[in-house]
Design an enzyme around this catalytic site. Structure first.
Site, mmCIF file in Angstrom:
data_model
loop_
_atom_site.group_PDB
_atom_site.id
_atom_site.type_symbol
_atom_site.label_atom_id
_atom_site.label_comp_id
_atom_site.label_asym_id
_atom_site.label_seq_id
_atom_site.Cartn_x
_atom_site.Cartn_y
_atom_site.Cartn_z
ATOM 1 C CE LYS A 1 -4.010 -1.976 1.880
ATOM 2 N NZ LYS A 1 -5.301 -1.962 2.794
ATOM 3 C CG ASN B 1 -7.506 0.885 -0.776
ATOM 4 O OD1 ASN B 1 -7.920 2.021 -1.020
ATOM 5 N ND2 ASN B 1 -8.391 -0.023 -0.723
ATOM 6 C CG ASP C 1 -8.096 0.238 2.518
ATOM 7 O OD1 ASP C 1 -9.047 -0.780 2.214
ATOM 8 O OD2 ASP C 1 -6.825 -0.203 2.649
ATOM 9 N N GLY D 1 0.865 -1.230 10.345
ATOM 10 C CA GLY D 1 0.997 -1.550 8.929
ATOM 11 C C GLY D 1 0.146 -0.760 7.907
ATOM 12 C CE1 TYR E 1 -12.310 -11.869 3.191
ATOM 13 C CE2 TYR E 1 -11.191 -9.780 3.398
ATOM 14 C CZ TYR E 1 -11.411 -11.035 2.889
ATOM 15 O OH TYR E 1 -10.648 -11.139 1.499
ATOM 16 N N GLY F 1 -14.441 -7.371 9.075
ATOM 17 C CA GLY F 1 -14.176 -6.407 8.021
ATOM 18 C C GLY F 1 -14.964 -6.767 6.730
#
Length: 406
Positions: free
Chosen positions: A56, A77, A93, A119, A193, A214
């Site tokens: 990213k 992203n 995001d 991150g 997720y 997520g």
């Protein structure tokens, strides 16, 4: 390839299915090693990309232009090829995480928040929290000044966001933190997720906290990316629709209940009607033991059976979109509850005791059914998401499909 997801190791991703539902275009998974990244971004023929860890930030130098949102966050992203062939970097995001919090009903204003991880998506999480009025925001990392060893110094935190991959499929049996160390939490949000309920979220559920995984974030950011790819608006309601549809399609249906209540038979009917695979944990135990279950009980005892059953459940529970039939006593071991619930809708099949067969069922043969049922009923009810009476196989299968809107 026109559109896709760029990452180093992608594994099992829901993104292609989500983008097909959103706009119907071809969307592929693109795994590239770090040394392959520059050539792909410079000479690739794609029209649009989503970007995931660990790229990213690495993709930013290849973008001729960054949107204000991407520049402010310092993370990209979503990449769109412009008419002149150059690349535009954006961050959707932000849209996804904001949707995740709104849809969960999170109350953030003035609240102290902890972000686990530093991150690629962590700066986005921080930016959204700031914009929604959160108070103090602290990053927790393995080696920074605020870390997992001194977490108690932030015991007053009210919001927790997991932006690490800890607990993600296939390593689902771990959690980044024990929530007992954070007694003042009001909301827990896990960007993972798969599984649907990580160990972190299961613990949040036990405490009755506001929480979300997520998946909604993934769908919402995909919608924002698709709008960039196609230069067209997609109705906001599609996010909720697709999220619910993905939940229905990817959740396992895990059947629990007394021995002989029809879990395998109903499971077989469900699998056939829904086009799913049926997994029987007892069959996995027999395969691992190399002998029938009554012989295993006689030869090695119940503890040996329960150990094999737990391993079979962990194996089956990590899957997505299957039907799982379990043994009648699976709920009696507390260590089974998390793998039962992590990726499954748990369905309790009830059947009158006088209709339960005893043949080939060692525990039922050694303990009166009324006594067995009295011990197990509270456990079935506590672990189940849905209870269905199995007075007839076809009716039970129809009832499950109707109530879960499958």
């Amino acid at each position: 390839m026109e559109y896709g997801l760029l990452g180093e190791k992608l594994g099992h991703s829901f993104s292609p299915a989500i983008h097909r539902k959103l706009a119907g275009y071809d969307y592929q998974l693109v795994e590239k090693k770090p040394e392959e990244l520059a050539d792909f971004l410079t000479h690739g023929t794609f029209q649009g990309l989503n970007v995931t860890i660990p790229y990213k930030k690495a993709v930013i130098p290849f973008c001729r232009t960054l949107t204000d949102q991407a520049r402010r966050i310092g993370s990209v992203n979503t990449i769109v090829r412009q008419k002149d062939g150059t690349l535009l970097g954006h961050n959707t995001d932000y849209d996804g995480f904001a949707y995740m919090l709104r849809s969960a009903g999170a109350e953030l204003r003035g609240k102290k928040a902890l972000i686990l991880g530093t991150g690629g998506v962590s700066p986005t999480v921080k930016t959204v929290l700031e914009d929604l009025g959160a108070g103090e925001i602290v990053f927790i990392s393995r080696s920074g000044p605020d870390n997992y060893e001194n977490l108690e110094r932030h015991a007053d935190a009210q919001i927790l966001v997991n932006a690490t991959p800890v607990g993600m499929y296939p390593n689902t049996e771990v959690s980044p933190v024990d929530l007992n160390r954070l007694p003042n939490l009001e909301g827990v949000f896990d960007l993972i997720y798969n599984p649907a309920r990580t160990r972190l979220l299961l613990q949040a559920e036990e405490r009755g906290l506001c929480r979300a995984n997520g998946l909604g974030m993934l769908v919402a950011q995909a919608k924002a990316a698709a709008e960039r790819f196609l230069d067209t608006a997609i109705p906001d309601g599609r996010v909720e629709e697709i999220t619910a549809q993905m939940e229905r399609e990817t959740r396992n249906l895990l059947l629990i209940g007394m021995p002989g209540c029809g879990k395998t038979t109903v499971g077989r009917a469900l699998a056939q009607r829904l086009g799913r695979t049926l997994v029987d944990t007892d069959a996995l135990v027999v395969q691992a033991a190399g002998c029938p279950i009554p012989e295993l009980f006689a030869r090695e005892g119940e503890e040996a059976f329960r150990a094999l059953e737990h391993r079979a459940l962990c194996q089956a529970g990590r899957a997505s979109g299957t039907v799982i039939a379990t043994g009648g006593g699976i709920v009696t071991r507390r260590e089974n509850w998390a793998p039962m619930r992590e990726n499954s809708t748990v369905i309790f099949l009830r059947r009158p005791l006088d209709q339960l067969p005893l043949d080939g069922r060692p525990v039922s043969q050694t303990t009166p059914l009324e006594e067995l049922y009295a011990k197990r009923l509270p456990l079935y009810e506590q672990t189940a998401d849905l209870t269905v009476d199995n007075d007839r196989v076809d009716r039970a299968a129809d009832e499950i499909i109707r109530r879960l809107k499958l």
